[in-house]
Design a protein around this motif. Sequence first.
Motif, PDB file in Angstrom:
ATOM      1  N   TYR A 122       0.939  -1.211   0.006  1.00 15.87           N
ATOM      2  CA  TYR A 122       0.030   0.059   0.038  1.00 15.87           C
ATOM      3  C   TYR A 122       0.882   1.382   0.066  1.00 15.87           C
ATOM      4  O   TYR A 122       0.412   2.100  -0.478  1.00 15.87           O
ATOM      5  N   SER A 125       1.145   2.849  -3.355  1.00 16.07           N
ATOM      6  CA  SER A 125       0.008   3.034  -4.120  1.00 16.07           C
ATOM      7  C   SER A 125       0.284   4.661  -4.709  1.00 16.07           C
ATOM      8  O   SER A 125       0.608   5.644  -3.875  1.00 16.07           O
ATOM      9  N   GLN A 126      -0.347   4.925  -5.882  1.00 10.64           N
ATOM     10  CA  GLN A 126      -0.129   6.363  -6.232  1.00 10.64           C
ATOM     11  C   GLN A 126      -1.048   7.394  -5.415  1.00 10.64           C
ATOM     12  O   GLN A 126      -0.866   8.373  -5.461  1.00 10.64           O
ATOM     13  N   ASN A 127      -2.290   6.891  -5.103  1.00 12.98           N
ATOM     14  CA  ASN A 127      -3.207   7.889  -4.270  1.00 12.98           C
ATOM     15  C   ASN A 127      -3.902   7.065  -3.195  1.00 12.98           C
ATOM     16  O   ASN A 127      -3.967   5.728  -3.362  1.00 12.98           O
ATOM     17  N   ASP A 128      -4.982   7.572  -2.802  1.00 14.19           N
ATOM     18  CA  ASP A 128      -5.765   6.879  -1.890  1.00 14.19           C
ATOM     19  C   ASP A 128      -6.710   6.047  -2.411  1.00 14.19           C
ATOM     20  O   ASP A 128      -7.079   4.767  -2.001  1.00 14.19           O
ATOM     21  N   HIS A 129      -7.189   6.383  -3.596  1.00 14.83           N
ATOM     22  CA  HIS A 129      -7.870   5.397  -4.573  1.00 14.83           C
ATOM     23  C   HIS A 129      -7.488   4.213  -4.848  1.00 14.83           C
ATOM     24  O   HIS A 129      -7.845   3.041  -4.582  1.00 14.83           O
ATOM     25  N   GLY A 130      -5.963   4.142  -5.031  1.00 17.17           N
ATOM     26  CA  GLY A 130      -5.258   3.053  -5.305  1.00 17.17           C
ATOM     27  C   GLY A 130      -5.013   2.125  -4.223  1.00 17.17           C
ATOM     28  O   GLY A 130      -5.061   1.027  -4.190  1.00 17.17           O
ATOM     29  N   ALA A 131      -4.749   2.653  -3.165  1.00 13.88           N
ATOM     30  CA  ALA A 131      -4.691   2.050  -1.832  1.00 13.88           C
ATOM     31  C   ALA A 131      -5.839   1.197  -1.523  1.00 13.88           C
ATOM     32  O   ALA A 131      -5.824   0.099  -1.229  1.00 13.88           O
ATOM     33  N   GLU A 132      -6.981   2.038  -1.723  1.00 18.45           N
ATOM     34  CA  GLU A 132      -8.536   1.226  -1.410  1.00 18.45           C
ATOM     35  C   GLU A 132      -8.483   0.065  -2.293  1.00 18.45           C
ATOM     36  O   GLU A 132      -8.931  -0.960  -1.681  1.00 18.45           O
TER      37      GLU A 132
END
Length: 148
Positions: A122, A125-132
């Motif tokens: 995680y 991840s490039q951003n929060d959406h990618g982490a989710e």
Amino acid sequence: MSRGISARIEEAELASPGVAKKALEYMSLLYTMEANLRHRGATPEQVVRERQTKGKLIMDGMEKWMWDTHKTTPSDLLGKAIDYAYKLWPRMRNYTLDVRYHLDNNDVERGQRLSVLGRKNYLFSQNDHGAEENAIFYSFIGSCERVS
């Protein structure tokens, strides 16, 4: 045995060969006894009975060895390993009382491995959406493994 106890005793043995050999022999006896019970397909009652008769004697021997050895090695690696074992020993002895208890927690640690790997991934991840999305993916894979 708790992975922490055996790992610390093995580390002490590597640092000073022969110093923890007896403890490793006790642990080996317990693991061999458990392997034999699984191989025989022992019933839960048979497992508890054998743990109460043989396993308890092995653990008593190891506890005596720890007590005798700890007097001479209070601060080296073995002394630290024995201190750690003493803190867990009352709970470790419960292993002889119930078939659901195990000598170590390797199964639990294996089960946590996926979430630990995911947590590391995680970070990238490039951003929060990618982490989710990663979290959903790892949860899905973990659920599939539990079902199979």
